[in-house]
Design a protein around this motif. Sequence first.
Motif, PDB file in Angstrom:
ATOM      1  N   ASP A  99       0.823  -1.212   0.000  1.00 32.77           N
ATOM      2  CA  ASP A  99       0.000   0.000   0.000  1.00 32.77           C
ATOM      3  C   ASP A  99       0.855   1.259   0.000  1.00 32.77           C
ATOM      4  OD1 ASP A  99      -2.474   1.490   0.207  1.00 32.77           O
ATOM      5  OD2 ASP A  99      -1.949   1.849   2.296  1.00 32.77           O
ATOM      6  N   VAL A 100       1.886   1.281   0.839  1.00 30.24           N
ATOM      7  CA  VAL A 100       2.722   2.476   0.952  1.00 30.24           C
ATOM      8  C   VAL A 100       3.494   2.732  -0.339  1.00 30.24           C
ATOM      9  CG1 VAL A 100       4.712   3.481   2.134  1.00 30.24           C
ATOM     10  CG2 VAL A 100       2.882   2.418   3.462  1.00 30.24           C
ATOM     11  N   THR A 101       4.070   1.677  -0.926  1.00 34.46           N
ATOM     12  CA  THR A 101       4.814   1.872  -2.177  1.00 34.46           C
ATOM     13  C   THR A 101       3.895   2.323  -3.301  1.00 34.46           C
ATOM     14  OG1 THR A 101       4.613  -0.498  -2.660  1.00 34.46           O
ATOM     15  CG2 THR A 101       6.660   0.251  -1.619  1.00 34.46           C
ATOM     16  N   ASP A 102       2.667   1.816  -3.308  1.00 30.27           N
ATOM     17  CA  ASP A 102       1.709   2.250  -4.328  1.00 30.27           C
ATOM     18  C   ASP A 102       1.398   3.726  -4.178  1.00 30.27           C
ATOM     19  OD1 ASP A 102      -0.117   1.946  -6.466  1.00 30.27           O
ATOM     20  OD2 ASP A 102      -1.763   1.798  -5.038  1.00 30.27           O
ATOM     21  N   LYS A 103       1.176   4.179  -2.936  1.00 30.05           N
ATOM     22  CA  LYS A 103       0.862   5.584  -2.694  1.00 30.05           C
ATOM     23  C   LYS A 103       2.074   6.481  -2.942  1.00 30.05           C
ATOM     24  CE  LYS A 103      -3.419   4.820  -1.405  1.00 30.05           C
ATOM     25  NZ  LYS A 103      -3.429   3.342  -1.487  1.00 30.05           N
ATOM     26  N   ILE A 104       3.254   6.004  -2.579  1.00 31.82           N
ATOM     27  CA  ILE A 104       4.467   6.778  -2.881  1.00 31.82           C
ATOM     28  C   ILE A 104       4.639   6.900  -4.391  1.00 31.82           C
ATOM     29  CG2 ILE A 104       6.990   6.777  -2.764  1.00 31.82           C
ATOM     30  CD1 ILE A 104       6.800   5.643   0.025  1.00 31.82           C
ATOM     31  N   GLY A 105       4.302   5.834  -5.109  1.00 35.85           N
ATOM     32  CA  GLY A 105       4.348   5.899  -6.574  1.00 35.85           C
ATOM     33  C   GLY A 105       3.445   6.987  -7.110  1.00 35.85           C
TER      34      GLY A 105
END
Length: 313
Positions: A99-105
């Motif tokens: 979830d965090v990597t998706d949002k950082i993306g």
Amino acid sequence: MHRTYSMRSSRAPTAAQIATPPPPVSSTKGKFFGTTSIADAFRKQTAGSFGPEMARKLSQLIKIEKSLERSLEAVSVERKLVAKQLSIWGADNDDDVSDVTDKIGVLLYEIGELEDQFIDKYDLYRITLKSIRNIEGSVQPSRDRKIKITDEIAHLKYKDPQSPKISILEQELVRAEAESLVAEAQLSNITREKLKASFNYQFDSLRELSEKMALIAGYGKALLELLDDSPVTPGETRPAYDGYEASKQIIIDCENSLTSWTLDNSYLKEPLLSMHQGIDDVYTVPEGITEGEVDAEGEWANHDQDETEEVVA
């Protein structure tokens, strides 16, 4: 910003993007040759070799700026690829990492979008410089004509001091000097006007990009707080991740901050000049300070160092 708040779903334009027309697309975009091409290097090297002599140096600067914009375009494209690949990699990890990597993306992709918009706004600076180059080129003939007539007069006075052509050439020189004065005055006026306008375009676009990137960086660090980085022992299970709503809200808050940002309400205030002649030259004055309390060196008189440091830039 992605309305779906995810790199793994389709994107839709924001309300701000629909309501506010984008700036004109940079003239450097969509070219076949890239910044590392032989053609691009040739253009930069030869920009100052052709055209009116007065305009050659500025022509070279304009060509270099064009190359710079193409480099920035490449950075924007790579940034978006990084954002997509980060989300792809994170999808195979634990729920919180995914979830965090998706949002950082999403945030990184938005930086790429901002860089792309920056190029269009930066190009207004380069185009405005062209107007100075054009007026420099138009002034060159009047200078050349005046020099040519002066040389002809000097040659005749040396070869045939009694030549009737001397008086005719002297009259032509008077007219040429008058034309040159008009052209030089126009050059002086336009140079100052357009130089100021062009760098206002550049500095305003730089300020917008940097402040918006700083905003995104702050929300990116907030996303990282959702990651549980406490060490676990072999066989131990981490608590179930429940940060989906929080991560989405961070993206929403970031989008709202970017949408509401303007130069008028930007976070960076005007600089406090250390070299000034009086209180009127200072942008921000500490509360309780009056003009009579400023000494000859421009420092706050009768106040200790701690109070002085409270001046807000």
